[in-house]
Design a protein around this motif. Structure first.
Motif, PDB file in Angstrom:
ATOM      1  N   MET A   1       0.844  -1.200   0.000  1.00  0.00           N
ATOM      2  CA  MET A   1       0.000   0.000   0.000  1.00  0.00           C
ATOM      3  C   MET A   1       0.877   1.248   0.000  1.00  0.00           C
ATOM      4  O   MET A   1       1.843   1.336   0.751  1.00  0.00           O
ATOM      5  N   LYS A   2       0.483   2.223  -0.850  1.00  0.00           N
ATOM      6  CA  LYS A   2       1.239   3.461  -0.901  1.00  0.00           C
ATOM      7  C   LYS A   2       1.027   4.281   0.372  1.00  0.00           C
ATOM      8  O   LYS A   2      -0.040   4.263   0.965  1.00  0.00           O
ATOM      9  N   LYS A   3       2.067   4.982   0.756  1.00  0.00           N
ATOM     10  CA  LYS A   3       1.984   5.819   1.958  1.00  0.00           C
ATOM     11  C   LYS A   3       1.864   7.270   1.543  1.00  0.00           C
ATOM     12  O   LYS A   3       2.625   7.763   0.691  1.00  0.00           O
ATOM     13  N   THR A   4       0.910   7.994   2.160  1.00  0.00           N
ATOM     14  CA  THR A   4       0.639   9.389   1.829  1.00  0.00           C
ATOM     15  C   THR A   4       1.041  10.276   3.008  1.00  0.00           C
ATOM     16  O   THR A   4       0.713   9.980   4.156  1.00  0.00           O
ATOM     17  N   LEU A   5       1.728  11.333   2.694  1.00  0.00           N
ATOM     18  CA  LEU A   5       2.111  12.329   3.700  1.00  0.00           C
ATOM     19  C   LEU A   5       1.274  13.578   3.511  1.00  0.00           C
ATOM     20  O   LEU A   5       1.281  14.179   2.437  1.00  0.00           O
ATOM     21  N   VAL A   6       0.525  13.948   4.532  1.00  0.00           N
ATOM     22  CA  VAL A   6      -0.215  15.210   4.539  1.00  0.00           C
ATOM     23  C   VAL A   6       0.689  16.243   5.219  1.00  0.00           C
ATOM     24  O   VAL A   6       0.979  16.139   6.414  1.00  0.00           O
ATOM     25  N   THR A  23      10.113  22.209  15.389  1.00  0.00           N
ATOM     26  CA  THR A  23       9.726  21.491  14.182  1.00  0.00           C
ATOM     27  C   THR A  23      10.932  20.778  13.576  1.00  0.00           C
ATOM     28  O   THR A  23      12.077  21.129  13.878  1.00  0.00           O
ATOM     29  N   PRO A  24      10.701  19.783  12.701  1.00  0.00           N
ATOM     30  CA  PRO A  24       9.409  19.311  12.204  1.00  0.00           C
ATOM     31  C   PRO A  24       8.616  18.523  13.245  1.00  0.00           C
ATOM     32  O   PRO A  24       9.198  17.931  14.156  1.00  0.00           O
ATOM     33  N   SER A  89      15.374  21.835   4.714  1.00  0.00           N
ATOM     34  CA  SER A  89      16.038  21.016   5.725  1.00  0.00           C
ATOM     35  C   SER A  89      15.029  20.172   6.496  1.00  0.00           C
ATOM     36  O   SER A  89      15.231  18.968   6.717  1.00  0.00           O
ATOM     37  N   GLU A  90      13.929  20.795   6.923  1.00  0.00           N
ATOM     38  CA  GLU A  90      12.919  20.052   7.685  1.00  0.00           C
ATOM     39  C   GLU A  90      12.180  19.061   6.800  1.00  0.00           C
ATOM     40  O   GLU A  90      11.803  17.967   7.247  1.00  0.00           O
ATOM     41  N   LEU A  91      11.952  19.425   5.532  1.00  0.00           N
ATOM     42  CA  LEU A  91      11.291  18.507   4.603  1.00  0.00           C
ATOM     43  C   LEU A  91      12.099  17.229   4.418  1.00  0.00           C
ATOM     44  O   LEU A  91      11.546  16.114   4.422  1.00  0.00           O
ATOM     45  N   LEU A  95      10.841  13.438   5.096  1.00  0.00           N
ATOM     46  CA  LEU A  95      10.846  12.428   4.027  1.00  0.00           C
ATOM     47  C   LEU A  95      11.711  11.235   4.392  1.00  0.00           C
ATOM     48  O   LEU A  95      11.365  10.083   4.079  1.00  0.00           O
ATOM     49  N   ASP A  96      12.841  11.471   5.061  1.00  0.00           N
ATOM     50  CA  ASP A  96      13.706  10.365   5.461  1.00  0.00           C
ATOM     51  C   ASP A  96      13.030   9.485   6.501  1.00  0.00           C
ATOM     52  O   ASP A  96      13.236   8.260   6.523  1.00  0.00           O
ATOM     53  N   GLU A  97      12.217  10.088   7.380  1.00  0.00           N
ATOM     54  CA  GLU A  97      11.585   9.305   8.441  1.00  0.00           C
ATOM     55  C   GLU A  97      10.324   8.588   7.957  1.00  0.00           C
ATOM     56  O   GLU A  97      10.109   7.413   8.280  1.00  0.00           O
ATOM     57  N   ILE A  98       9.488   9.259   7.169  1.00  0.00           N
ATOM     58  CA  ILE A  98       8.205   8.675   6.759  1.00  0.00           C
ATOM     59  C   ILE A  98       8.328   7.898   5.458  1.00  0.00           C
ATOM     60  O   ILE A  98       7.667   6.877   5.269  1.00  0.00           O
TER      61      ILE A  98
END
Length: 368
Positions: A1-6, A23-24, A89-91, A95-98
Motif C-alpha cells: 500500500m502506498k503511503k501518503t504524507l499530509v 519542528t518538524p 532542511s525540515e522537509l 521524508l527520510d523518516e516517513i
C-alpha cells in the motif's frame, strides 16, 4: 500500500516564534499539541486552521483505508532565502523518516505557494489545498484580518515599509531642489512654498518608521542603554566624553564659519558638515574605546574586531571628507579638488589595508 504524507507548511515559522514549537512535527497527536500551542499564543493566526485542516485530511484518508501520516514543517521568520532553506532542511528530515510515496500539501495562503515547487521537486505532490477562514469574504472581517496582519512586525516590514520609502523618496526629490535654492538665495520666505512637500516627507517618514517598528526598536535601545551604559561607570564617562566632543566641536565649527566669508547659507551648511566629520568619527571611536575598557574590566579580554571598527570609521571619515572637499571646490573658491581626491584615495587605501589584515586575523578572535 502506498503511503501518503499530509504536509502542513508554515513558511514564516509562526509555530516556532509564537508557539515555541520545535519542528518538524510528525504524527496526529504531536500536530494537535503544536496547534494548541499556537492557538494559546495567538488564537487569530490562520496557520492554526491550516494545521487542523492537515490533521482532518489525514484522518479522512485513514478512514478511507489509506496509509496516511501528517507532519508540520516551518521556515524562518525572515521570509526569503533563509526561510526556504529551513523548509528544505525540515522537509528532508520528514521524508527520510516517513518515506512517503506521495504528498498532499496544506497551506494558509499565497505566501506558502512560493515553496510548493521546492517540495514538488523532492517528492510527488498529488494535491495542494489552501485554507481560508469562512469569515474572510465579509468586508468587515477582511478589514479586520488585514489590520491584524499588518500589526505583525514582519508583515509591516514587507508591505508597509516599501510604501513609506516610496513616499519619502518622492517627497525628498520634490523638496531637495527648493531647499537648495532657498539656502543659496537666503530667502526664508520660500519656506511656505515647500510646506506641502515637507508634509509629504513627514508622512513617508512616519509610515517608514511604523513599517520598521522604530518605536519598538527605540524601546529596546533605551532598555539596552540603561542596562549596559547607565549601570556602568566607564561607559557613562566615555559616552559623556563622546557627546561632549560632538557638542563642543559643533559650537566651535559654528563660530569659525561665522568668521569666514561665505556667499550663502548653502556654503555654510556644506562647510559645517565637512568640519564635523572628524569630530563625529573621533566621538564614535571614543565610544568604542569605552566598550573596550568595559570588556577588559568585566571579562579581561580584548577583541581585535574593535580595532577593525576604528579602522572602518577612519576610512569612512576620510572618504566623506574627500567627497565634501570635492564638492566645496565647486561651491567654495578656497577648496582644492586635488586634496579631496587624495583624501578619497587614502580612505580607500585604509579600507584595503583593513581587508588585507582581516585575512590573517579573525574579527571575533579574543586575546587574553
Amino acid at each position: 500500500m502506498k503511503k501518503t504524507l499530509v504536509l502542513a507548511v508554515d513558511r514564516d515559522d509562526d509555530f516556532g516564534v509564537k508557539g515555541r514549537v520545535v519542528t518538524p512535527v510528525i504524527g496526529i497527536q504531536n500536530c494537535l499539541s503544536a496547534a494548541n500551542a499556537l492557538g494559546i499564543a495567538d488564537p487569530e493566526d490562520s496557520d492554526i486552521n491550516a494545521l487542523y485542516a492537515a490533521i482532518s485530511t489525514c484522518l479522512d484518508l485513514q478512514d478511507d483505508g489509506v496509509d496516511a501520516e501528517v507532519a508540520l514543517i516551518c521556515g524562518n521568520e525572515k521570509v526569503g532565502h533563509r526561510s526556504d532553506l529551513a523548509v528544505v532542511s525540515e522537509l528532508e528530515k520528514v521524508l527520510d523518516e516517513i518515506k512517503p510515496d506521495n504528498v498532499v500539501l496544506i497551506g494558509d495562503g499565497a505566501e506558502d505557494e512560493y515553496i510548493y515547487p521546492i517540495i514538488s521537486s523532492r517528492s510527488h505532490v498529488d494535491s495542494v489545498r489552501k485554507v481560508y477562514v469562512k469569515q474572510a469574504p465579509n468586508i468587515e472581517s477582511s478589514f479586520y484580518i488585514i489590520t491584524k496582519m499588518l500589526s505583525e512586525p514582519n508583515k509591516r516590514k514587507r508591505f508597509i515599509a516599501p510604501i513609506g520609502l516610496i513616499v519619502f523618496i518622492i517627497a525628498l526629490f520634490l523638496l531637495l531642489p527648493d531647499i537648495i535654492i532657498m539656502l543659496t538665495e537666503d530667502n526664508i520666505g520660500k519656506l511656505t512654498d515647500v510646506s506641502r512637500d515637507m508634509i509629504l516627507l513627514l508622512i513617508g517618514l512616519v509610515i517608514l518608521m511604523y513599517g520598521y517598528s522604530v518605536s519598538n526598536r527605540w524601546s529596546s535601545f533605551t532598555a539596552f542603554f540603561k542596562d549596559r551604559v547607565l549601570s556602568r561607570g566607564t561607559m557613562v564617562a566615555m559616552t559623556s566624553l563622546a557627546i561632549g566632543i560632538v557638542l563642543i566641536s559643533a559650537i566651535v565649527c559654528y563660530y569659525e564659519i561665522m568668521d569666514m566669508y561665505v556667499q550663502n547659507s548653502f556654503q555654510s551648511v556644506i562647510l559645517f558638515l565637512s568640519m564635523m566629520i572628524w569630530p563625529v568619527a573621533i566621538a564614535l571611536m571614543v565610544f568604542i574605546f569605552g566598550s573596550v575598557l568595559e570588556e577588559i574590566q568585566d571579562e579581561s579580554v580584548f577583541r581585535i574586531s574593535n580595532v577593525f571598527d576604528c579602522m572602518s570609521l577612519a576610512s569612512i571619515a576620510m572618504v566623506l571628507m574627500g567627497l565634501f572637499d570635492i564638492l566645496l571646490s565647486y561651491v567654495y573658491i578656497e577648496s582644492d579638488i586635488m586634496m579631496g581626491i587624495g583624501e578619497v584615495v587614502f580612505g580607500i587605501v585604509i579600507t584595503l589595508i583593513a581587508a588585507f589584515v582581516k585575512n590573517y586575523y579573525r574579527p571575533d578572535a579574543v586575546e587574553e
